[in-house]
Design a protein around this motif. Structure first.
Motif, PDB file in Angstrom:
ATOM      1  N   LEU A 117       2.339   8.127  14.206  1.00  0.00           N
ATOM      2  CA  LEU A 117       1.141   7.595  13.328  1.00  0.00           C
ATOM      3  C   LEU A 117       1.222   8.306  11.755  1.00  0.00           C
ATOM      4  O   LEU A 117       1.093   9.530  11.637  1.00  0.00           O
ATOM      5  CB  LEU A 117      -0.308   8.041  13.872  1.00  0.00           C
ATOM      6  CG  LEU A 117      -1.295   7.769  13.166  1.00  0.00           C
ATOM      7  CD1 LEU A 117      -1.669   6.191  13.022  1.00  0.00           C
ATOM      8  CD2 LEU A 117      -2.733   8.183  13.986  1.00  0.00           C
ATOM      9  N   SER A 118       1.155   7.316  10.863  1.00  0.00           N
ATOM     10  CA  SER A 118       1.108   7.764   9.384  1.00  0.00           C
ATOM     11  C   SER A 118       0.242   6.912   8.439  1.00  0.00           C
ATOM     12  O   SER A 118       0.005   5.675   8.842  1.00  0.00           O
ATOM     13  CB  SER A 118       2.509   7.787   8.700  1.00  0.00           C
ATOM     14  OG  SER A 118       3.352   6.691   8.874  1.00  0.00           O
ATOM     15  N   TYR A 119      -0.144   7.507   7.460  1.00  0.00           N
ATOM     16  CA  TYR A 119      -0.950   6.708   6.379  1.00  0.00           C
ATOM     17  C   TYR A 119      -0.558   7.278   5.123  1.00  0.00           C
ATOM     18  O   TYR A 119      -0.649   8.386   4.964  1.00  0.00           O
ATOM     19  CB  TYR A 119      -2.476   7.008   6.763  1.00  0.00           C
ATOM     20  CG  TYR A 119      -3.303   6.163   5.662  1.00  0.00           C
ATOM     21  CD1 TYR A 119      -3.252   4.725   5.541  1.00  0.00           C
ATOM     22  CD2 TYR A 119      -3.818   6.850   4.776  1.00  0.00           C
ATOM     23  CE1 TYR A 119      -4.000   4.032   4.825  1.00  0.00           C
ATOM     24  CE2 TYR A 119      -4.771   6.249   3.820  1.00  0.00           C
ATOM     25  CZ  TYR A 119      -4.769   4.789   3.867  1.00  0.00           C
ATOM     26  OH  TYR A 119      -5.671   4.206   2.947  1.00  0.00           O
ATOM     27  N   THR A 163       2.865  -2.246  11.570  1.00  0.00           N
ATOM     28  CA  THR A 163       2.964  -1.629  10.148  1.00  0.00           C
ATOM     29  C   THR A 163       1.975  -2.394   9.311  1.00  0.00           C
ATOM     30  O   THR A 163       2.237  -3.814   9.376  1.00  0.00           O
ATOM     31  CB  THR A 163       4.432  -1.530   9.495  1.00  0.00           C
ATOM     32  OG1 THR A 163       5.265  -0.800  10.385  1.00  0.00           O
ATOM     33  CG2 THR A 163       4.219  -0.833   8.134  1.00  0.00           C
ATOM     34  N   TYR A 164       1.217  -1.709   8.722  1.00  0.00           N
ATOM     35  CA  TYR A 164       0.111  -2.799   8.060  1.00  0.00           C
ATOM     36  C   TYR A 164       0.264  -2.253   6.494  1.00  0.00           C
ATOM     37  O   TYR A 164      -0.324  -1.155   5.994  1.00  0.00           O
ATOM     38  CB  TYR A 164      -1.277  -2.488   8.239  1.00  0.00           C
ATOM     39  CG  TYR A 164      -2.486  -3.275   7.795  1.00  0.00           C
ATOM     40  CD1 TYR A 164      -2.136  -4.249   6.829  1.00  0.00           C
ATOM     41  CD2 TYR A 164      -3.707  -3.267   8.409  1.00  0.00           C
ATOM     42  CE1 TYR A 164      -3.098  -5.024   6.341  1.00  0.00           C
ATOM     43  CE2 TYR A 164      -4.702  -3.869   8.075  1.00  0.00           C
ATOM     44  CZ  TYR A 164      -4.349  -4.917   6.744  1.00  0.00           C
ATOM     45  OH  TYR A 164      -5.493  -5.756   6.431  1.00  0.00           O
ATOM     46  N   THR A 200      -3.107  -1.930   3.186  1.00  0.00           N
ATOM     47  CA  THR A 200      -4.002  -1.837   4.228  1.00  0.00           C
ATOM     48  C   THR A 200      -5.280  -2.256   3.472  1.00  0.00           C
ATOM     49  O   THR A 200      -6.051  -3.263   3.839  1.00  0.00           O
ATOM     50  CB  THR A 200      -4.109  -0.767   4.779  1.00  0.00           C
ATOM     51  OG1 THR A 200      -2.777  -0.234   5.092  1.00  0.00           O
ATOM     52  CG2 THR A 200      -5.197  -0.682   5.810  1.00  0.00           C
ATOM     53  N   ASP A 209      -1.639   0.773  -0.092  1.00  0.00           N
ATOM     54  CA  ASP A 209      -1.429   1.930   1.121  1.00  0.00           C
ATOM     55  C   ASP A 209      -0.738   1.171   2.178  1.00  0.00           C
ATOM     56  O   ASP A 209      -0.540   0.075   2.457  1.00  0.00           O
ATOM     57  CB  ASP A 209      -2.921   2.278   1.168  1.00  0.00           C
ATOM     58  CG  ASP A 209      -3.791   1.305   1.539  1.00  0.00           C
ATOM     59  OD1 ASP A 209      -3.557   0.018   0.988  1.00  0.00           O
ATOM     60  OD2 ASP A 209      -4.933   1.542   2.165  1.00  0.00           O
ATOM     61  N   LYS A 210      -0.326   2.162   3.214  1.00  0.00           N
ATOM     62  CA  LYS A 210       0.396   1.775   4.292  1.00  0.00           C
ATOM     63  C   LYS A 210      -0.056   2.467   5.602  1.00  0.00           C
ATOM     64  O   LYS A 210       0.010   3.870   5.583  1.00  0.00           O
ATOM     65  CB  LYS A 210       1.701   1.972   4.101  1.00  0.00           C
ATOM     66  CG  LYS A 210       2.790   1.363   5.187  1.00  0.00           C
ATOM     67  CD  LYS A 210       4.390   1.439   4.859  1.00  0.00           C
ATOM     68  CE  LYS A 210       4.753   2.740   4.545  1.00  0.00           C
ATOM     69  NZ  LYS A 210       6.163   2.515   4.122  1.00  0.00           N
ATOM     70  N   LEU A 211      -0.403   1.862   6.582  1.00  0.00           N
ATOM     71  CA  LEU A 211      -0.661   2.465   7.785  1.00  0.00           C
ATOM     72  C   LEU A 211       0.514   1.877   8.778  1.00  0.00           C
ATOM     73  O   LEU A 211       0.740   0.763   9.082  1.00  0.00           O
ATOM     74  CB  LEU A 211      -2.063   1.904   8.408  1.00  0.00           C
ATOM     75  CG  LEU A 211      -2.259   2.196   9.868  1.00  0.00           C
ATOM     76  CD1 LEU A 211      -2.878   3.825   9.716  1.00  0.00           C
ATOM     77  CD2 LEU A 211      -3.584   1.593  10.241  1.00  0.00           C
ATOM     78  N   LYS A 212       1.015   3.223   9.514  1.00  0.00           N
ATOM     79  CA  LYS A 212       1.841   2.939  10.485  1.00  0.00           C
ATOM     80  C   LYS A 212       1.708   3.469  12.163  1.00  0.00           C
ATOM     81  O   LYS A 212       1.438   4.571  11.946  1.00  0.00           O
ATOM     82  CB  LYS A 212       3.354   3.444  10.048  1.00  0.00           C
ATOM     83  CG  LYS A 212       4.552   3.172  10.694  1.00  0.00           C
ATOM     84  CD  LYS A 212       5.738   3.777  10.445  1.00  0.00           C
ATOM     85  CE  LYS A 212       6.260   3.762   8.715  1.00  0.00           C
ATOM     86  NZ  LYS A 212       7.388   4.589   8.353  1.00  0.00           N
ATOM     87  N   GLN A 239      -1.454   6.976   1.074  1.00  0.00           N
ATOM     88  CA  GLN A 239      -2.377   6.098  -0.026  1.00  0.00           C
ATOM     89  C   GLN A 239      -2.039   6.615  -1.371  1.00  0.00           C
ATOM     90  O   GLN A 239      -2.305   7.787  -1.753  1.00  0.00           O
ATOM     91  CB  GLN A 239      -3.688   6.543   0.294  1.00  0.00           C
ATOM     92  CG  GLN A 239      -4.913   6.352  -0.818  1.00  0.00           C
ATOM     93  CD  GLN A 239      -4.897   4.715  -0.983  1.00  0.00           C
ATOM     94  OE1 GLN A 239      -4.226   4.553  -2.077  1.00  0.00           O
ATOM     95  NE2 GLN A 239      -5.639   3.904  -0.429  1.00  0.00           N
TER      96      GLN A 239
END
Length: 496
Positions: A195-197, A170-171, A174, A179-182, A199
């Motif tokens: 996989l998700s993002y 998990t970032y 980002t 925002d979050k990248l998973k 924003q």
């Protein structure tokens, strides 16, 4: 005469050096947030002379930000209830400092936040915002029982065969815009790929955002029925003719978010999901996926939700209001097809002398009432449970519950780390003693193997909550229910 009052006003405020400060990620309800000196001695704005209140407004000429190595300046300013060029009187400015600190803490981007008056130039003021950022990258190993809580895993003898393992990456933050990248890669007893993002700030106004999500999962063991208020599981390994997975699910969703102000967010999500089960599942429960006994279903979904967050600290609110409502249409036919209404809310009051009281409500309604088994999951799943009935599940297509909790802070301390000053030079701990009572009710007219459905349920108990870094809340509870059952329960999560 005007210059006389003006000189008095500037001199008095400069001497007090008013600022709002957060010493940790867990803001204190009793903390005034205003300091009267460089050492941070709290003062009360009500004690200032009337001549300093409500007179000619100040103009915020500049907002300076420091400490944000990753987060964009405009993302921080987006959370402030004042902007450059705004005119505010002293009383309003102090309140806005408090609200700004609350908003920034609740973004969960920072360990600490300090908002201060930096400089006066007549009635022009400069504001300073200092933040300490969290860690944002979490590539961590994943090791978790498949059971819905620790008590259920204990009933299975803490078997290591019932473990999922893998990695979760998990970032957070980002690109510096919250925002979050998973990316989740889970194997073991089950398989999951996600996989998700997300924003939240996709336009110049910082009001619109989007999110995308894709997921695949395969389960070797599924809860195919409820018998005597307990989950009945079917295990793939015990069925020689069964496939590798008893249930597979895959699909995705896209979401549009709109946040016109500080505390309210609107979301519209569209998704498409495909579920398929093994024939062995339908032999035990033909109505598991659909009322007509289908083995595979493809379900489109559309959801509108609204949330409102106005609390001192969202993961563990001691003062303020949290509210959430969502309405979902799943499927366009009658098998399966449903409307679902989901409601959650928390109201917390600061009672002074380190006491606080909170009232939580959650409710769910599914129409029509005739639904397949998978659409009946209610009490005991996720965060919808009564404290003292964790060992059970209560199915239903409609239900509601209320939680009453009285807390008192008993310890508040920091553990200093052997590092130089920075974002992680100490770990804060707050401990709360609590007592509570819960009540709930569910409606289930289709699956009648659950004696706890269609009746009022009551529980009560006492416990200890530990709140620490990165929104971690550990709950140690001793609860009893009106069936005469008692037990010790452990939770490692937030209420909602």
């Amino acid at each position: 005469m005007v210059w006389k009052y003006r000189t008095l006003l500037v001199a008095a405020i400069c001497c007090t050096s008013c600022f709002v400060r957060s010493q940790s990620i867990i803001p204190s309800v009793a903390e005034s947030g205003i300091a009267g000196s460089e050492e941070g001695v709290p003062i009360n704005i009500d004690n200032l002379p009337d001549s300093l209140k409500g007179r000619k407004p100040f103009v915020v000429s500049l907002i300076s930000i420091s400490g944000n190595k990753k987060t964009k300046d405009y993302v921080i300013k987006r959370e402030l209830p004042f902007q450059e060029g705004d005119s505010v009187v002293l009383n309003e400015l102090v309140d806005k400092f408090r609200l700004g600190k609350q908003q920034l803490i609740n973004t969960r981007l920072f360990n600490e936040v300090v908002i201060s008056l930096k400089r006066f130039r007549g009635y022009m003021v400069e504001v300073q915002v200092d933040v300490k950022e969290r860690w944002y990258i979490f590539p961590i190993p994943y090791f978790k029982p498949v059971d819905r809580n620790l008590q259920t895993w204990a009933q299975k003898g803490y078997s290591l065969d019932r473990i999922n393992y893998g990695a979760k990456f998990t970032y957070y933050n980002t690109t510096g815009r919250n925002d979050k990248l998973k990316l989740w890669l889970i194997t073991g007893y089950a398989k999951q790929l996600q996989l998700s993002y997300d924003q939240p700030y996709a336009d110049k106004s910082l009001k619109k955002g989007y999110a995308v999500n894709f997921i695949y999962s395969g389960l070797k063991e599924i809860n195919v029925n409820t018998i005597n208020n307990q989950q009945f599981f079917l295990k793939s390994d015990s069925l020689p003719k069964s496939g590798t997975f008893l249930e597979t699910m895959y699909g995705g969703s896209v979401q549009f978010n709109y946040r016109p102000g500080l505390q309210t967010r609107h979301s519209v999500r569209a998704g498409y999901w495909v579920n398929e089960v093994d024939n062995a599942v339908l032999e035990i429960n033909p109505k598991y996926l659909s009322l007509s006994g289908k083995k595979k279903i493809a379900v489109p979904e559309l959801t509108y939700s609204i949330s409102h967050v106005n609390v001192d600290y969202a993961p563990y609110p001691l003062k303020g209001v949290l509210a959430y409502a969502a309405i979902t249409r799943r499927g366009f036919g009658n098998d399966p097809g449903m409307w679902n209404l989901d409601l959650k809310g928390t109201r917390a009051w600061d009672l002074k002398k380190k006491f606080s009281y909170s009232l939580q409500f959650a409710g769910m309604l599914t129409l029509p009432f005739k639904q397949p088994y998978r659409n009946h999951r209610l009490f005991g799943y996720g965060d919808f449970y009564l404290r003292g009935l964790e060992k059970y599940v209560i199915d239903g297509v409609a239900g509601a519950m209320a939680r009453n909790t009285l807390r008192r802070e008993i310890f508040n301390f920091n553990v200093r780390l052997p590092v130089k000053k920075g974002s992680h030079d100490h770990i804060p701990f707050r401990l709360y003693a609590k007592s509570y009572t819960d009540m709930g009710f569910s409606i289930n007219k289709t699956f009648d193997n659950n004696s706890y459905a269609n009746r009022m349920l009551y529980t009560a108990g006492a416990g200890l909550d530990i709140v620490t870094l990165y929104d971690i809340v550990v709950r140690l509870e001793y609860s009893a229910n009106h069936f005469g059952q008692r037990g010790f329960f452990f939770h490692f999560k937030n209420d909602f």
